[in-house]
Design a protein around this motif. Sequence first.
Motif, short mmCIF file in Angstrom:
data_model
loop_
_atom_site.label_atom_id
_atom_site.label_comp_id
_atom_site.label_asym_id
_atom_site.label_seq_id
_atom_site.Cartn_x
_atom_site.Cartn_y
_atom_site.Cartn_z
N MET A 1 3.05 2.99 10.75
CA MET A 1 4.17 1.88 11.07
C MET A 1 4.24 1.09 9.80
SD MET A 1 5.40 2.95 13.69
CE MET A 1 4.96 4.53 14.09
N LEU A 2 3.06 0.61 9.32
CA LEU A 2 3.44 -0.35 8.05
C LEU A 2 4.18 0.19 7.12
CD1 LEU A 2 2.54 -3.09 6.86
CD2 LEU A 2 0.53 -2.31 6.10
N VAL A 3 3.57 1.38 6.58
CA VAL A 3 4.48 2.16 5.36
C VAL A 3 5.94 2.09 5.96
CG1 VAL A 3 4.97 4.36 4.18
CG2 VAL A 3 2.46 3.41 4.63
N LEU B 1 1.97 2.62 -3.15
CA LEU B 1 1.60 1.89 -2.17
C LEU B 1 1.24 2.48 -0.97
CD1 LEU B 1 1.10 -1.01 -1.16
CD2 LEU B 1 3.69 -1.41 -0.82
N ALA B 2 2.45 3.33 -0.54
CA ALA B 2 2.27 4.09 0.76
C ALA B 2 0.87 4.90 0.71
CB ALA B 2 3.62 5.16 0.82
N ALA B 3 0.76 5.85 -0.54
CA ALA B 3 -0.38 6.49 -0.58
C ALA B 3 -1.79 5.76 -0.44
CB ALA B 3 -0.69 7.33 -1.92
N ILE B 4 -1.86 4.46 -1.02
CA ILE B 4 -3.02 3.45 -0.95
C ILE B 4 -3.29 2.97 0.52
CG2 ILE B 4 -3.76 1.47 -1.48
CD1 ILE B 4 -2.70 1.79 -4.48
N LEU B 5 -1.91 2.48 1.22
CA LEU B 5 -2.04 2.18 2.58
C LEU B 5 -2.50 3.52 3.62
CD1 LEU B 5 1.13 0.27 2.98
CD2 LEU B 5 -1.12 -0.68 2.92
N LEU B 6 -1.90 4.40 3.24
CA LEU B 6 -2.72 5.63 4.14
C LEU B 6 -4.12 6.00 4.04
CD1 LEU B 6 0.55 7.98 4.40
CD2 LEU B 6 -0.27 6.38 6.20
#
Length: 70
Positions: A64-66, A20-25
């Motif tokens: 910040m979201l991550v 999820l962190a990779a997709i958000l970034l």
Amino acid sequence: NPDRTLFMIANAAIWKQMPLAAILLLVSMKAIPRDLYRAATVDGANVFQRFWHVTLPALKPGLMLVLVYE
């Protein structure tokens, strides 16, 4: 084995959160307009300066979201 328990729990948590962190970034990076990089290049910015002054400020909401999510 109690010595390995903490390592295994941390490993599972990382494997759970990392996609999820990779997709958000990645989405945050794709949203950065190419015009900002072109303008920085025309102004004489090198690669490090473009990263510091264009990429990082544009990634701030995604980072910040991550951080909040995890």
